[in-house]
Scaffold this active site. Structure first.
Site, mmCIF file in Angstrom:
data_model
loop_
_atom_site.group_PDB
_atom_site.id
_atom_site.type_symbol
_atom_site.label_atom_id
_atom_site.label_comp_id
_atom_site.label_asym_id
_atom_site.label_seq_id
_atom_site.Cartn_x
_atom_site.Cartn_y
_atom_site.Cartn_z
ATOM 1 N N HIS A 91 0.800 -1.224 0.000
ATOM 2 C CA HIS A 91 0.000 0.000 0.000
ATOM 3 C C HIS A 91 0.832 1.273 0.000
ATOM 4 C CE1 HIS A 91 -3.134 -2.973 1.198
ATOM 5 N NE2 HIS A 91 -3.775 -2.286 0.290
ATOM 6 N N ASP A 119 -7.257 0.171 -7.706
ATOM 7 C CA ASP A 119 -6.776 -1.036 -7.036
ATOM 8 C C ASP A 119 -7.796 -2.159 -7.226
ATOM 9 O OD1 ASP A 119 -5.251 -2.694 -5.521
ATOM 10 O OD2 ASP A 119 -5.728 -1.776 -3.585
#
Lengths: 503, 533
Positions: free
Chosen positions: A270, A366
């Site tokens: 992330h 994502d």
């Protein structure tokens, strides 16, 4: 051996079978519970406790059976076979539904325990006319404990590895019922409702047989056994199967059996997703996140003081609710999903995007890997055209683009597709231990080379790291690919070809 | 426990072939079946013409009889030309004809026609219409049209169930043996040659609209034989080649190769040569609701002129005007319209009753075979995947049906579980009349069984995944170009029309495709405009 002796021996043999089966059911329940719920010490301990206690209740209740003991004995025997035989299957299915599993688990354990607990006292009373009291106690308990030993040895060494839990349960259920049928035939005269009992036993025997034969299908249907980890949460949303597991304190999220993150190294994924783009922008204020319902990318975004408004679009409300409300997951995303700057929208990204008018400084894409045609659309030129419309001229967007090592063509195809709609791109990669080498592509019109702002106390990313991430070694270097459009969907073909070799 | 849940569980727990065989699990699947066919009872009243005499008389410049694509196209053309005193009368409650569609909570879906191939660049009227409605979004440097990417049918477009598994593509990209493959390639190469061929008159041998094709006998002679005869003449012997061409003929013309004019059959393969900036000649334009999308585009311009539930039952000539008798099904009233010009945008089987002796042509040449179109709601579309994922068009080699089209294929939603599939079946073994009699006697339960029996061959447990079926039985599905039809004098008579009364329906061309209906509508509108000036 006279007739009476033969019958006594038979009854004692049935004690042996009952004892074996009883312990097997207990072991299955314990294994299943620790399998599904984790923490095997607690599970085994509570299940053994509850089971023995239930046997105690059964023994107590046995005094209320005044006459027709043999008939009752056979009936109970059949019931033990049924309940024990299908218990594992019921628990598997119930686990999928996630709620009330504990109640069902202990309920079934208690029921089995009570039924087994009834049997020994009843049997002793049946046999009391045949044997001396001391002989009776000695023989019944000998058979009982020998059966228990056999079960506990067979279970780990043979039954679990060769038959599996479901088949084992069905097998011993049938054994119970076979004993009942045998008794029905031998003691014909002493039994009332003989035909009813026989019919019942035969029907249930067939049911268990079918279960035994189709046990593998049932197992595939439940899927739960695929996880070799303790599952702490599982639920099927309208869109996907969500499974959270825990191994030694590390949480992992699986969607449809695909690993989404492991708490041990998700920060690498992330931080690499968010910071390379965001840290190079001047005062990014409005952010869009597509996918990422776990709030982990959001957690990174919220570290920028310039961020005023974040819009997160994720299809599955079950996922966002889970990560918003569960205490342990909130700890992981630092309560990001409850942040005041966030607008959370649960809908399909493409259709939502097509309707947007406002523009964003930074967009994070994502999505799951392009493993099927409907997800492939989210990596197409048409999709990036829509992104273009909602991206500020000085903004940037980043796309998680699968592994450039495992799926080299797929990765570079994403890069080529973004270029095809007129963006400049910067591909980069990072090593995430749970995933391996992972790739991202940044798209932009202009992009500064200096870091403008980087949050403090990151665990992985820094500007030196960024220089390394942009470098691709020979085995992951750019390859020419076609462009992924709605009407060719080449990316799906690349992805299947490349990951097909691996899986 | 609901019955469906039970079926799902029992199917998994005790997947007993024996039980399935006796149809306990899959045959009596408990889902609703509904009918949405054309309003045949009202339509058939034109045979007897038992309507009350008109109480009201109105006047209009032009009347368009029929609100299918040709009628709407004519209306649009008139309107764009500033000729606005006209009405379109449509018997059904919605316009569009074979390009109508329905909708449920999962998706829109077509009632019949469901796609348009990339048009030829010479057909500029159609390109303009597409521009007007954002189907074409612009032109590139080479002046090639850029098609709206959301309307280009996305991959996987087609798959074929052949020799027990699904293969990508139609014809399939693999799965054929060497002989089958070579013969098919020979055929396709021959079609590529025909695409480039021109007659002595300088016109392309085959093009769309078909009226622009060459009249060179070197090509028109193919109208004198069936497609089947042509294949035999050209020594095509592989059963696969024959199956493929038979399938295509049934799909586009409603008749097998043995009943289809070879000229029409070749036209299917050799008339489409469109070039585009962002897709290939072989791509197609499609929408979840099929060509109903195009109906909506056409309607947008002319909605104010449309009168639905209006049955035109009689047309007479009286001095300078046409008397058009219209039955308003909603108000149960007859109205007499006096019009200067009329556009007949309904099939000749209807015109026969409306015009009677006014138009003495041989109507027997107009054959319309019946069709079944069933929209089937599927509760879990992943169950339809196989060795190849569910495609837009899904065809089975062994089935007499034409397969099914997936309505949500073009949906952008990435995680849709449910879908609607549109299943097509064309009845053309016997004569059209005999086939109509056979299908007219079928009960809803029999249709359900009919559809399930066929679909089960490719999806054995499909009954467990069906939540509803909407059956649309079209007694007169579409015009079939039988041998000799295209060169028949009736076609020339229709093209010429009568003074002030012109014919727009695609059956005047002999081929029932959107492009032809669109073209005929424009031609009839031009005749009307010309008549006035």
């Amino acid at each position: 051996m006279n007739n009476s002796k033969k019958k006594t021996l038979l009854l004692l043999l049935s004690v042996f079978v009952i004892a074996t089966c009883g312990l097997i059911y207990e072991l299955i329940a314990g294994t299943l519970a620790s399998y599904l719920l984790g923490d095997s010490i607690t599970q085994f301990s509570t299940i053994i406790g509850v089971y023995l206690f239930a046997m105690g209740i059964g023994s107590y209740l046995s005094k209320f059976f005044k006459d027709r003991l043999l008939t009752w004995f056979i009936q109970i025997e059949i019931l033990v076979g049924l309940v024990g035989g299908i218990s594992a299957t019921i628990l598997f299915f119930a686990f999928e539904q996630a709620s009330g599993f504990h109640i069902l688990l202990y309920g079934l354990i208690s029921l089995t325990g009570i039924l087994v607990g009834l049997e020994i006292p009843l049997l002793m009373r049946i046999l009391k006319s045949e044997l001396e009291f001391s002989e009776l106690v000695s023989q019944v308990f000998t058979f009982d404990y020998v059966g228990a030993l056999l079960a506990s040895v067979l279970f780990p060494l043979f039954l679990v590895p060769y038959l599996g839990l479901l088949k084992t349960a069905f097998f011993f259920g049938m054994l119970n019922i076979l004993v009942a049928i045998l008794l029905c035939f031998i003691f014909e005269k002493g039994i009332r409702y003989l035909r009813f009992l026989r019919a019942q036993a035969i029907v249930l025997l067939l049911v268990l047989l079918v279960g035994f034969v189709y046990a593998e299908r049932i197992q595939n249907f439940t899927e739960t056994l695929n996880y070799n980890e303790s599952i702490i949460f599982s639920k099927s949303s309208p869109y996907q199967r969500i499974v959270l597991t825990n191994v030694k304190g590390t949480t992992k999220l699986y969607l449809n059996n695909n690993l989404q993150f492991s708490a041990a190294d998700e920060y690498r994924y992330h931080e690499a997703l968010v910071h390379p783009g965001l840290s190079h922008l001047y005062g990014p204020a409005t952010i869009l996140i597509l996918g990422g319902g776990d709030g982990l990318a959001l957690r990174e975004v919220l570290k920028y003081p310039s961020v005023q408004k974040v819009t997160l679009v994720d299809l599955d409300a079950t996922v966002t609710d889970l990560f918003k409300n569960s205490a342990s997951l909130k700890k992981l995303n630092e309560g990001a999903l409850s942040d005041k700057r966030l607008t959370l929208i649960n809908t399909d990204a493409f259709t939502w995007l097509k309707k947007q008018q406002t523009q964003f400084d930074f967009i994070i894409i994502d999505f799951p890997d392009p493993s099927n045609f409907s997800i492939g659309k989210l990596y197409s030129t048409s999709f990036y055209e829509e992104i273009k419309k909602v991206l500020k001229p000085n903004g940037a967007f980043v796309v998680q683009s699968t592994s450039p090592f495992m799926a080299r063509k797929s990765f570079w195809c994403v890069n080529a597709t973004m270029k095809a709609v007129g963006f400049q791109t910067q591909a980069y990669h990072v090593y995430v231990p749970s995933f391996g080498e992972w790739g991202y592509v940044l798209g932009f019109n202009h992009f500064g080379s200096n870091t403008v702002y980087l949050p403090q106390q990151l665990r992985f990313y820094n500007p030196q790291q960024w220089e390394e991430m942009k470098h691709f070694p020979i085995d992951m270097a750019e390859v020419p690919t076609a462009i992924n459009k709605l009407n060719n969907q080449v990316l799906i073909h690349y992805f299947e070809e490349e990951w097909g070799k691996v899986q | 426990m609901k019955r469906r849940t039970f079926i799902k569980w029992s199917g998994t727990l005790f997947a007993l072939p024996a039980l399935q065989a006796c149809d306990l699990l899959s045959g009596n699947a408990n889902f609703p079946i509904t009918f949405t066919g054309p309003n045949a009872s009202t339509a058939h009243k034109i045979r007897t013409q038992e309507f009350p005499d008109p109480q009201i008389t109105k006047e209009l410049d032009t009347i368009i009889v029929g609100g299918g694509i040709s009628g709407l196209s004519a209306a649009r053309w008139l309107k764009n030309a500033g000729h606005t005193n006209f009405n379109v009368f449509e018997l059904e409650s919605a316009v569009g004809g074979n390009a109508r569609g329905g909708k449920n909570k999962i998706s829109e879906y077509p009632f019949a026609a469901h796609y348009v191939p990339i048009p030829n660049n010479t057909f500029t009227e159609l390109l303009h219409f597409f521009e007007q409605h954002q189907i074409i979004t612009g032109y590139n440097e080479q002046q090639l049209p850029v098609y709206n990417p959301y309307y280009i049918c996305s991959e996987p477009q087609e798959r074929l169930f052949f020799r027990g598994i699904w293969h990508d593509g139609l014809p399939p990209k693999n799965g054929l043996n060497t002989n089958e493959w070579h013969e098919l390639q020979r055929f396709l190469n021959q079609m590529e040659q025909f695409k480039l061929a021109h007659g002595v008159d300088g016109k392309p041998a085959f093009t769309i609209p078909l009226e622009w094709s060459s009249t060179d006998p070197a090509y028109t002679r193919f109208d004198q034989m069936t497609m089947q005869e042509w294949l035999e003449k050209e020594s095509y012997t592989q059963p696969f080649t024959h199956w493929f061409i038979d399938y295509c003929c049934k799909d586009d013309f409603g008749t097998p190769a043995s009943k289809t004019s070879a000229w029409a059959g070749l036209h299917y393969f050799a008339s489409r040569n469109g070039k585009a900036a962002n897709c290939s000649t072989f791509d197609i334009l499609a929408w979840p609701e099929g060509n109903h999308f195009l109906t909506k585009c056409l309607m947008a311009d002319v909605a104010a002129h449309i009168q639905t539930q209006h049955l035109t039952y009689k047309i007479e000539k009286e001095q300078a005007h046409w008397k058009v008798f219209v039955w308003n099904e909603a108000t149960q009233q007859t109205i007499l319209y006096l019009a200067k010009t009329v556009i007949m945008a309904c099939p000749q089987m209807v015109n026969k009753h409306l015009l009677k002796a006014l138009m003495p042509i041989d109507y027997n040449y107009f054959q319309y075979y019946p069709w079944l179109v069933a929209n089937i709601t599927i509760n879990k579309k992943s169950e339809l995947n196989g060795s190849q994922d569910l495609a837009w068009d899904n065809v089975s080699y062994n089935s007499p049906s034409l397969g099914y089209v997936n309505a949500t294929h073009l949906s952008l939603a990435s995680n849709q579980q449910e879908t609607v599939i549109t299943y097509y079946y064309n009845f053309s073994i016997n004569s059209a009349k005999e086939e109509r009699l056979t299908i007219a006697s079928k009960t809803p339960e029999q249709w359900k069984q009919f559809i399930l029996d066929d679909l089960k061959l490719i999806h054995p447990t499909i009954a467990n995944n069906i939540s509803a079926i909407e059956v649309n039985v079209l007694g007169h599905g579409m015009i079939s170009p039988t041998p000799g039809f295209l060169s028949h004098p009736a076609r020339a008579q229709l093209t010429k029309g009568l003074p002030g009364l012109y014919f727009a329906h695609s059956d005047c061309s002999g081929i029932s495709i959107f492009e032809q209906a669109f073209y005929r509508g424009i031609e009839a509108a031009k005749q009307v405009l010309h008549y006035g000036s």
